[in-house]
Write a protein that holds these residues in place. Structure first.
Motif, PDB file in Angstrom:
ATOM      1  N   ARG A   1       1.411  -2.077  -1.612  1.00 19.56           N
ATOM      2  CA  ARG A   1       1.924  -1.349  -0.439  1.00 19.56           C
ATOM      3  C   ARG A   1       0.847  -0.423   0.100  1.00 19.56           C
ATOM      4  O   ARG A   1       0.241   0.338  -0.656  1.00 19.56           O
TER       5      ARG A   1
ATOM      6  N   ILE B   1       0.108   2.748   2.366  1.00 16.83           N
ATOM      7  CA  ILE B   1       0.789   3.907   2.925  1.00 16.83           C
ATOM      8  C   ILE B   1      -0.214   4.716   3.736  1.00 16.83           C
ATOM      9  O   ILE B   1      -1.288   5.067   3.234  1.00 16.83           O
TER      10      ILE B   1
ATOM     11  N   ASP C   1       2.489  -0.439   5.522  1.00 15.18           N
ATOM     12  CA  ASP C   1       3.889  -0.603   5.163  1.00 15.18           C
ATOM     13  C   ASP C   1       4.754   0.564   5.622  1.00 15.18           C
ATOM     14  O   ASP C   1       5.885   0.366   6.036  1.00 15.18           O
ATOM     15  N   CYS C   2       4.262   1.787   5.502  1.00 18.51           N
ATOM     16  CA  CYS C   2       5.030   2.947   5.961  1.00 18.51           C
ATOM     17  C   CYS C   2       4.097   4.123   6.224  1.00 18.51           C
ATOM     18  O   CYS C   2       2.929   4.096   5.847  1.00 18.51           O
TER      19      CYS C   2
ATOM     20  N   SER D   1      13.432  11.036   5.930  1.00 17.49           N
ATOM     21  CA  SER D   1      13.220  10.091   7.021  1.00 17.49           C
ATOM     22  C   SER D   1      13.135  10.856   8.340  1.00 17.49           C
ATOM     23  O   SER D   1      13.930  11.762   8.587  1.00 17.49           O
TER      24      SER D   1
ATOM     25  N   LYS E   1       7.074   1.077  12.184  1.00 17.08           N
ATOM     26  CA  LYS E   1       7.012   1.390  10.755  1.00 17.08           C
ATOM     27  C   LYS E   1       7.993   2.498  10.403  1.00 17.08           C
ATOM     28  O   LYS E   1       8.293   3.359  11.214  1.00 17.08           O
ATOM     29  N   LYS E   2       8.484   2.475   9.193  1.00 19.30           N
ATOM     30  CA  LYS E   2       9.357   3.530   8.702  1.00 19.30           C
ATOM     31  C   LYS E   2       8.518   4.796   8.526  1.00 19.30           C
ATOM     32  O   LYS E   2       7.428   4.754   7.957  1.00 19.30           O
ATOM     33  N   CYS E   3       9.021   5.908   9.031  1.00 18.08           N
ATOM     34  CA  CYS E   3       8.287   7.173   8.994  1.00 18.08           C
ATOM     35  C   CYS E   3       9.055   8.214   8.181  1.00 18.08           C
ATOM     36  O   CYS E   3      10.281   8.308   8.294  1.00 18.08           O
ATOM     37  N   TYR E   4       8.316   8.983   7.388  1.00 19.03           N
ATOM     38  CA  TYR E   4       8.900  10.017   6.548  1.00 19.03           C
ATOM     39  C   TYR E   4       8.078  11.290   6.643  1.00 19.03           C
ATOM     40  O   TYR E   4       6.876  11.247   6.889  1.00 19.03           O
TER      41      TYR E   4
ATOM     42  N   CYS F   1       8.775   2.453   0.910  1.00 24.35           N
ATOM     43  CA  CYS F   1       8.152   1.427   1.749  1.00 24.35           C
ATOM     44  C   CYS F   1       8.876   0.097   1.651  1.00 24.35           C
ATOM     45  O   CYS F   1       8.890  -0.681   2.600  1.00 24.35           O
ATOM     46  N   ASP F   2       9.492  -0.156   0.509  1.00 26.56           N
ATOM     47  CA  ASP F   2      10.234  -1.405   0.332  1.00 26.56           C
ATOM     48  C   ASP F   2      11.534  -1.429   1.135  1.00 26.56           C
ATOM     49  O   ASP F   2      12.099  -2.487   1.360  1.00 26.56           O
TER      50      ASP F   2
ATOM     51  N   GLN G   1      12.024  -1.084   4.179  1.00 26.63           N
ATOM     52  CA  GLN G   1      11.800  -1.457   5.584  1.00 26.63           C
ATOM     53  C   GLN G   1      12.812  -2.463   6.060  1.00 26.63           C
ATOM     54  O   GLN G   1      13.097  -3.437   5.522  1.00 26.63           O
TER      55      GLN G   1
END
Length: 160
Positions: free
Chosen positions: A20, A22, A81-82, A96, A136-139, A157-158, A160
């Motif tokens: 992954r 990041i 990935d994220c 998130s 992308k997923k954002c945190y 990250c998984d 998604q």
């Protein structure tokens, strides 16, 4: 081609945790190098701890390592990935956040924002960067100096 119109630099760090990638975004002093050192110490690859080249091709965003910064395992390339917006804290936690929040933070610290570059190039980077954050997923990642929650990062990250 190494550099194309769709490529841009981002002020951030990129680490490879197992399989992954990041992207860690943070203004100076927010912990990019701290987390990168911790990742390297734990056996993970660090693309860069300061400036990452973002490459968009075949409908996918990739991060490529650069020599800018203190830590780099070389010109590694991986699919993003994220994205984590860094914030040092008294606790380790992940929250998130929206693409707009993450993009706004990154753009406010962007190399391109205050430079004398053409309006056309600035628009290209703005649009490409926004597309990155939108896909992308954002945190927000709050972390203590003793951070060691690599498996939790990978799990985020998984999702998604």
């Amino acid at each position: 081609k190494y550099f194309q119109k769709s490529n841009f630099f981002i002020h951030g760090s990129a680490i490879m945790l197992k399989n992954r990638l990041i992207l860690l975004i943070g203004k100076s002093g927010r912990g990019k190098t701290t987390i990168s050192y911790k990742a390297a110490y734990n056996g993970f690859k660090v693309l860069s701890d300061e400036m990452v080249l973002i490459d968009y091709r075949e409908n996918t965003f990739f991060a490529q390592g650069t020599p800018f910064g203190k830590i780099s395992d070389g010109p590694l390339l991986g699919e993003i990935d994220c994205i984590m917006i860094l914030k040092q804290s008294s606790e380790n936690c992940f929250k998130s956040i929206s693409a707009v929040q993450a993009f706004s933070y990154a753009w406010s610290d962007s190399y391109y924002r205050g430079r004398k570059i053409s309006l056309q190039r600035k628009k290209e980077v703005f649009n490409n960067m926004f597309n990155l954050f939108s896909t992308k997923k954002c945190y927000e990642m709050e972390f203590r100096n003793d951070f060691d929650q690599w498996d939790e990062l990978i799990e985020l990250c998984d999702k998604q």
